[in-house]
Design an enzyme around this catalytic site. Structure first.
Site, mmCIF file in Angstrom:
data_model
loop_
_atom_site.group_PDB
_atom_site.id
_atom_site.type_symbol
_atom_site.label_atom_id
_atom_site.label_comp_id
_atom_site.label_asym_id
_atom_site.label_seq_id
_atom_site.Cartn_x
_atom_site.Cartn_y
_atom_site.Cartn_z
ATOM 1 N NE ARG A 36 52.702 12.011 27.452
ATOM 2 C CZ ARG A 36 51.471 12.195 27.899
ATOM 3 N NH1 ARG A 36 50.475 11.470 27.424
ATOM 4 N NH2 ARG A 36 51.205 13.088 28.823
ATOM 5 C CB THR A 89 41.440 12.584 28.796
ATOM 6 O OG1 THR A 89 42.570 12.641 27.941
ATOM 7 C CG2 THR A 89 41.567 11.366 29.711
ATOM 8 C CB THR A 146 41.491 15.090 32.576
ATOM 9 O OG1 THR A 146 41.743 15.438 31.205
ATOM 10 C CG2 THR A 146 40.766 16.248 33.234
HETATM 11 C C1 SD4 Z 1 47.707 12.579 29.134
HETATM 12 N N1 SD4 Z 1 46.190 13.149 30.900
HETATM 13 O O1 SD4 Z 1 47.965 11.713 28.325
HETATM 14 C C2 SD4 Z 1 46.255 12.843 29.493
HETATM 15 C C3 SD4 Z 1 45.718 13.936 28.617
HETATM 16 C C4 SD4 Z 1 44.389 14.445 28.999
HETATM 17 O O2 SD4 Z 1 42.506 15.549 28.404
HETATM 18 O O3 SD4 Z 1 43.887 14.288 30.072
HETATM 19 N N2 SD4 Z 1 43.735 15.094 28.102
HETATM 20 O O4 SD4 Z 1 48.570 13.289 29.650
#
Ligand code: SD4
Length: 318
Positions: A205, A178, A228
């Protein structure tokens, strides 16, 4: 009413109210810079390049994040993102500027640049968040191209996954990458975040990344933070807002990220079995990060300097 006009008076009142606050004093002149989560080095380099030609911190940020969204090799963001458990790629993003304006889109399908759409929500609408079909028809009206985001690679991995259909996010390879990015110059801090969320999540979600205060928070008088990791934990602890509030009390970016993670740890029954990483920038131009687990990096680029650093962490894992 256009949002820009709508917020003008409010922004002015806010600045007057906050002008006496001083969080850290710093005599060194800091160059404009971008920092970002994980190994998104090309994103911060793209951002600073765009900044050099446009002199706009926000344009640089959007361009840097677009780089990752467009890249099918990054399977956590934009085009080529891993799908939900029904096989659909759904994207979340948000952006916040130095005046406290924000824009966000969540559960967006078939448009690969949600950060740009979030930017347009911020600038062109009186709202902060547009979701699902409404966000998509807004994107369509704004002229974004509709396209299938599922690449052959993501489709193949999904076909393998569906055989067992086990939803088990694994630390650091729970489909991270992310992109969370913060940008700083002497007068402004802005931030943005874009993701396809956790792979094989339930349909519908939405994670922390498009939620102001959870995945991202910017207060130009104090600093900014972007998150993240396992979004459910960031959402329920309002981690980015908390980091900024801790910095408001004079805590450094790194110590604020560490303290916010301690709040998450305190609610777990034993050692957490998930990753969360936080990066932050203070008004004085200091940056810092912290993670629950080893393996979280962050990257920095100014016009003259680039680095990648491992964030300090609480736990190692095997
Ligand atoms: C989530 N925080 O959708 C994000 C995922 C993430 O690196 O950070 N992935 O929960």
């Amino acid at each position: 009413m256009k949002r820009r006009k709508f917020v003008k008076g409010v922004a002015f009142a806010g600045v007057v109210g906050l002008s006496t606050r001083s969080i850290e004093s710093c005599n060194v002149v800091k160059p404009p810079f971008y920092i970002a989560t994980w190994n998104n080095e090309q994103a911060v380099k793209t951002a600073i390049e765009k900044y050099s030609s446009s002199s706009s911190l926000l344009e640089g940020l959007v361009k840097g994040i677009n780089y990752v969204e467009d890249n099918p090799a990054d399977q956590s963001v934009g085009y080529g993102g891993r799908p939900d458990r029904d096989g659909n790629v759904t994207l979340d993003a948000c952006i916040m500027d130095e005046k406290g304006n924000a824009g966000s889109v969540c559960y967006v399908q078939n448009y690969k640049n949600p950060i740009s759409i979030a930017h347009d929500v911020m600038v062109e609408t009186p709202h902060v968040i547009l979701a699902g079909a409404g966000a998509e028809s807004f994107a369509d009206r704004m002229g974004y191209k509709k396209e299938n985001l599922l690449t052959e690679e993501s489709k193949e991995q999904y076909k393998q996954w569906i055989k067992k259909s086990e939803y088990k996010p694994i630390i650091n390879i729970e489909n991270h990458d992310t992109i969370g990015m913060l940008a700083y110059d002497e007068s402004k801090i802005v931030g943005g975040c874009s993701t396809s969320g956790l792979a094989y999540k339930m349909a519908g979600r939405v994670g922390d990344s498009p939620i102001i205060g959870s995945g991202l928070f910017v207060d130009n008088e104090v600093g900014a933070c972007v998150a993240t990791g396992l979004g459910e934990k960031v959402l329920t602890n309002l981690s980015s807002f908390l980091v900024v509030e801790l910095m408001r009390g004079g805590v450094s970016p790194e110590a604020a990220c560490k303290e916010a993670l301690k709040r998450i740890i305190a609610k777990e029954d034993g050692t957490p079995n998930f990753q969360v990483g936080l990066i932050a920038v203070s008004k004085a131009g200091k940056s810092g990060a912290y993670a629950l687990y080893e393996g979280f990096n962050y990257v920095y680029a100014s016009a003259t300097e680039f680095w990648r650093k491992p964030a300090p962490y609480f736990y190692t894992y095997k």
